[in-house]
Design an enzyme around this catalytic site. Structure first.
Site, PDB file in Angstrom:
ATOM      1  N   LYS A 110      49.924  32.294 -36.447  1.00 29.17           N
ATOM      2  CA  LYS A 110      51.341  32.628 -36.604  1.00 29.17           C
ATOM      3  C   LYS A 110      51.637  34.043 -36.105  1.00 29.17           C
ATOM      4  CE  LYS A 110      52.705  29.351 -40.175  1.00 29.17           C
ATOM      5  NZ  LYS A 110      51.563  28.438 -39.962  1.00 29.17           N
ATOM      6  N   LYS A 188      49.999  21.121 -31.453  1.00 25.44           N
ATOM      7  CA  LYS A 188      49.728  20.428 -32.701  1.00 25.44           C
ATOM      8  C   LYS A 188      51.042  20.088 -33.387  1.00 25.44           C
ATOM      9  CE  LYS A 188      47.789  21.112 -37.313  1.00 25.44           C
ATOM     10  NZ  LYS A 188      47.111  22.047 -38.239  1.00 25.44           N
ATOM     11  N   LYS A 191      55.688  21.097 -38.615  1.00 20.85           N
ATOM     12  CA  LYS A 191      57.074  21.410 -38.980  1.00 20.85           C
ATOM     13  C   LYS A 191      57.461  22.794 -38.460  1.00 20.85           C
ATOM     14  CE  LYS A 191      55.995  20.485 -43.328  1.00 20.85           C
ATOM     15  NZ  LYS A 191      54.823  19.575 -43.354  1.00 20.85           N
TER      16      LYS A 191
END
Length: 323
Positions: A110, A188, A191
């Protein structure tokens, strides 16, 4: 053997959740003692809307029950119904080095993508370890991309046991056969990336998403490469081995467009999940029954967590008042 796994209510559940985790969860429920929880505390790293989190938590319960989870066999509960888990996460943080958390793939991924990172995300492995250790879990079903979290949990259990006394057992990852499930953009399915195909999405919208899956520009008549194609990667997870082999042959032979494979993927998706939409709608009409299932599971899980935390507090010298 005690199996434990959790799933975050941080958005609508999708094929990545089903193929990467839920399918195996449902298969294991007839073979082992299973504890499955809705990880609503973990979701606070990204969900800051109370009403939305309540709805998503219920949605996860509805999806599992629709797909066949048996609450008579499985301890199915909300993470937040066992407050001892956050106490254990704090205690684990006092024996765990910062460097271990900085090596977490989820955190580094992230950061690299420039997504928002808070302390909850950074310390995610601590709470995950507490989830696993507090129930003395033997195995945790994960995909290969999540093995690191189990290895970190093993390290934390060892840190605690060596610092105080042996209480926690060493959990092991239980690898499933599903690879990383690609989203419609080839990354991948997640959400966080907005590239999902929902489990119980409306047919028209899901067909549109499936037909938009990213492919290369190989001409119709030329051979294609199933090992690198996103459509084929999803197709083989829903099709029979025989059909998968036939599609692989057709890919390599050429004379086939990706649109044909996408259409078949949609047909397989509808055959699998379409008939269950009415089942889910029926569960949604019985929220009190769903609440009873989660509450009963929470009581069973917390009974174990209380006993383990009593041992942990005693080992650490933490004194609490008697109830």
């Amino acid at each position: 053997m005690r199996i434990l796994s959790g799933i975050q209510p941080s958005g609508t559940l999708h094929l990545g959740n089903y193929l990467g985790a839920m399918k195996q969860h449902l298969e294991l429920q007839t073979q082992h003692e299973c504890f499955y929880f809705i990880a609503n505390l973990h979701s606070l790293t990204t969900i800051h809307d109370a009403e939305r989190l309540r709805k998503l938590t219920l949605d996860v319960a509805l999806d599992y029950l629709t797909l066949g989870l048996d609450p008579q066999r499985v301890t199915f509960f909300r993470q937040s119904d066992v407050p001892e888990v956050t106490e254990l996460a704090w205690i684990l943080s006092t024996v765990t080095g910062k460097g271990l958390l900085e090596r977490a793939h989820s955190y580094k991924d992230k950061m690299a993508k420039g997504l928002p990172v808070n302390m909850g995300l950074f310390s995610y492995p601590l709470l995950m370890a507490a989830d696993i250790l507090i129930y003395l879990s033997n195995e945790v079903p994960v995909g290969r991309d999540q093995v690191q979290h189990i290895e970190m949990t093993q390290d934390m259990a060892e840190y605690f046991n060596n610092t105080y006394k042996p209480i926690f057992i060493r959990p092991e990852p239980r690898l499933n056969e599903a690879p990383v499930v690609p989203g419609i953009d080839g990354q991948k399915m997640s959400k966080s990336y907005g590239n999902i195909i929902e489990i119980f999405g409306e047919p028209k919208a899901m067909r549109k998403k499936i037909m938009s899956i990213k492919t290369d520009s190989t001409p119709f008549e030329e051979p294609k490469h199933p090992e690198t194609d996103n459509v084929f990667a999803l197709l083989k997870l829903l099709a029979s081995p025989e059909e998968t082999a036939d599609w692989e042959r057709r890919y390599r032979a050429g004379g086939m467009g990706y649109g044909e494979a996408k259409q078949r993927l949609f047909e397989l998706y509808e055959a699998k999940f379409g008939p269950l939409r009415e089942v889910r709608a029926d569960w949604a009409k019985r929220p009190d029954e769903v609440e009873d299932i989660l509450s009963a599971g929470g009581r069973r899980a917390r009974a174990i967590a209380r006993d383990v935390m009593a041992q942990v507090r005693d080992a650490c010298g933490i004194v609490v008042s008697r109830e």
